[in-house]
Design a protein around this motif. Sequence first.
Motif, mmCIF file in Angstrom:
data_model
loop_
_atom_site.group_PDB
_atom_site.id
_atom_site.type_symbol
_atom_site.label_atom_id
_atom_site.label_comp_id
_atom_site.label_asym_id
_atom_site.label_seq_id
_atom_site.Cartn_x
_atom_site.Cartn_y
_atom_site.Cartn_z
ATOM 1 N N GLU A 56 0.839 -1.208 0.000
ATOM 2 C CA GLU A 56 0.000 0.000 0.000
ATOM 3 C C GLU A 56 0.874 1.259 0.000
ATOM 4 O OE1 GLU A 56 -2.712 -0.290 3.270
ATOM 5 O OE2 GLU A 56 -3.297 1.799 3.159
ATOM 6 N N ALA A 57 0.509 2.306 -0.666
ATOM 7 C CA ALA A 57 -0.553 2.426 -1.639
ATOM 8 C C ALA A 57 0.009 2.459 -3.067
ATOM 9 C CB ALA A 57 -1.308 3.736 -1.389
ATOM 10 N N ARG A 58 1.213 3.003 -3.198
ATOM 11 C CA ARG A 58 1.724 3.175 -4.564
ATOM 12 C C ARG A 58 2.122 1.845 -5.193
ATOM 13 N NH1 ARG A 58 6.029 7.611 -3.518
ATOM 14 N NH2 ARG A 58 5.251 7.936 -1.410
ATOM 15 N N GLY A 59 2.379 0.837 -4.356
ATOM 16 C CA GLY A 59 2.685 -0.496 -4.889
ATOM 17 C C GLY A 59 1.506 -1.105 -5.624
ATOM 18 N N THR A 117 6.853 -5.918 -5.887
ATOM 19 C CA THR A 117 7.046 -4.658 -6.606
ATOM 20 C C THR A 117 6.506 -3.463 -5.835
ATOM 21 O OG1 THR A 117 6.851 -3.620 -8.786
ATOM 22 C CG2 THR A 117 4.919 -4.792 -7.989
ATOM 23 N N ASP A 118 7.095 -2.299 -6.102
ATOM 24 C CA ASP A 118 6.656 -1.045 -5.501
ATOM 25 C C ASP A 118 7.079 0.074 -6.452
ATOM 26 O OD1 ASP A 118 5.569 0.734 -3.696
ATOM 27 O OD2 ASP A 118 6.978 0.312 -2.082
ATOM 28 N N ASP A 119 6.602 1.293 -6.178
ATOM 29 C CA ASP A 119 6.984 2.385 -7.080
ATOM 30 C C ASP A 119 8.432 2.790 -6.874
ATOM 31 O OD1 ASP A 119 6.370 3.605 -4.572
ATOM 32 O OD2 ASP A 119 6.244 5.546 -5.563
ATOM 33 N N LEU A 120 8.903 2.715 -5.595
ATOM 34 C CA LEU A 120 10.185 3.371 -5.289
ATOM 35 C C LEU A 120 10.911 2.675 -4.147
ATOM 36 C CD1 LEU A 120 10.698 7.165 -5.117
ATOM 37 C CD2 LEU A 120 11.213 5.835 -3.061
ATOM 38 N N LEU A 121 12.223 2.529 -4.316
ATOM 39 C CA LEU A 121 13.090 2.000 -3.255
ATOM 40 C C LEU A 121 13.874 3.162 -2.650
ATOM 41 C CD1 LEU A 121 14.474 -0.469 -1.813
ATOM 42 C CD2 LEU A 121 16.179 -0.383 -3.650
ATOM 43 N N ALA A 122 13.703 3.371 -1.336
ATOM 44 C CA ALA A 122 14.490 4.411 -0.653
ATOM 45 C C ALA A 122 15.393 3.715 0.365
ATOM 46 C CB ALA A 122 13.564 5.444 -0.026
ATOM 47 N N THR A 123 15.012 3.697 1.645
ATOM 48 C CA THR A 123 15.849 2.991 2.635
ATOM 49 C C THR A 123 15.679 1.477 2.547
ATOM 50 O OG1 THR A 123 14.152 2.947 4.350
ATOM 51 C CG2 THR A 123 15.541 4.909 4.253
ATOM 52 N N GLY A 124 14.580 1.046 1.918
ATOM 53 C CA GLY A 124 14.337 -0.390 1.753
ATOM 54 C C GLY A 124 13.465 -1.007 2.835
ATOM 55 N N GLY A 125 13.084 -0.227 3.850
ATOM 56 C CA GLY A 125 12.284 -0.782 4.954
ATOM 57 C C GLY A 125 10.970 -1.397 4.495
ATOM 58 N N THR A 126 10.288 -0.707 3.602
ATOM 59 C CA THR A 126 8.972 -1.186 3.144
ATOM 60 C C THR A 126 9.111 -2.478 2.350
ATOM 61 O OG1 THR A 126 8.255 1.115 2.998
ATOM 62 C CG2 THR A 126 6.912 -0.524 1.836
ATOM 63 N N ILE A 127 10.085 -2.518 1.438
ATOM 64 C CA ILE A 127 10.191 -3.697 0.573
ATOM 65 C C ILE A 127 10.745 -4.884 1.374
ATOM 66 C CG2 ILE A 127 12.496 -3.533 -0.491
ATOM 67 C CD1 ILE A 127 9.234 -3.855 -2.426
HETATM 68 O O1 LIG Z 1 12.320 2.278 0.966
HETATM 69 P P1 LIG Z 1 11.513 3.010 2.001
HETATM 70 O O2 LIG Z 1 12.342 3.935 2.844
HETATM 71 O O3 LIG Z 1 10.676 2.079 2.839
HETATM 72 O O4 LIG Z 1 10.531 4.004 1.230
HETATM 73 C C1 LIG Z 1 9.814 3.620 0.104
HETATM 74 C C2 LIG Z 1 8.349 3.596 0.374
HETATM 75 O O5 LIG Z 1 7.908 4.937 0.694
HETATM 76 C C3 LIG Z 1 6.787 5.259 -0.131
HETATM 77 O O6 LIG Z 1 5.588 4.854 0.455
HETATM 78 P P2 LIG Z 1 4.884 5.652 1.644
HETATM 79 O O7 LIG Z 1 5.278 5.015 2.956
HETATM 80 O O8 LIG Z 1 5.164 7.116 1.486
HETATM 81 O O9 LIG Z 1 3.354 5.314 1.426
HETATM 82 P P3 LIG Z 1 2.328 5.494 0.183
HETATM 83 O O10 LIG Z 1 2.698 4.470 -0.866
HETATM 84 O O11 LIG Z 1 1.022 5.142 0.819
HETATM 85 O O12 LIG Z 1 2.434 6.901 -0.347
HETATM 86 C C4 LIG Z 1 7.011 4.453 -1.395
HETATM 87 O O13 LIG Z 1 5.804 4.270 -2.124
HETATM 88 C C5 LIG Z 1 7.586 3.160 -0.866
HETATM 89 O O14 LIG Z 1 6.576 2.222 -0.515
#
Ligand SMILES: O=P(O)(O)OC[C@H]1O[C@H](OP(=O)(O)OP(=O)(O)O)[C@H](O)[C@@H]1O
Length: 170
Positions: A56-59, A117-127
Amino acid sequence: MDYAKYIKSVMDFPTKGINFRDITSLLEEGPVYRAAINDLAAFAESKNAEIVVGPEARGFVIGGPVAYSLGIGFVPVRKPGKLPREVATVSYKKEYGIDTLCIHKDSIKPGQRVLVTDDLLATGGTIEATIQLVEQLGGVVVGVAFLIELTGLGGSKLLKDYDVLSLINY
Ligand SMILES: O=P(O)(O)OC[C@H]1O[C@H](OP(=O)(O)OP(=O)(O)O)[C@H](O)[C@@H]1O
Ligand SMILES: Nc1ncnc2[nH]cnc12
């Protein structure tokens, strides 16, 4: 295709110092959105993925169309209190504090080949949390795919044991 030119960068959003990479300007361009989905779907197909998982949500905006284009299933990973059946959960560290993600326990079959899959990889915590949920259920992560990877934030180190595709690197 030069996908990067369709991403708008917004300084100091949502907080000071963050350079926000806005995918909505790419999503607004139908042929570009479709080309990006086709590239991610080709990667998933090359890995013989049997199901797609996205947080959620952009994934959902990425994973849903990838699954649809391959004619395979899509499994949402959601915040607590959103999924109605029995869930597996994982807590993970964000920049500030702890967050939790959930998946339906019966959504992945043991041994099933999964594209995460997700829209974006930043710190990687979400993935990383999403991958942990898939693996808790016995799924095999055969690939991890993003529109955007922010290099230098450490996310790719967490994914060193996986096959990763990112269409745009910053
Ligand atoms: O690699 P990370 O540091 O974990 O960051 C990446 C995540 O941050 C954003 O989601 P966000 O938590 O902003 O939620 P959203 O998709 O609901 O906008 C993005 O869509 C990734 O899921
Ligand atoms: N810089 C960034 N731009 C867009 N989404 C993000 N999620 C985490 N960091 C982000």
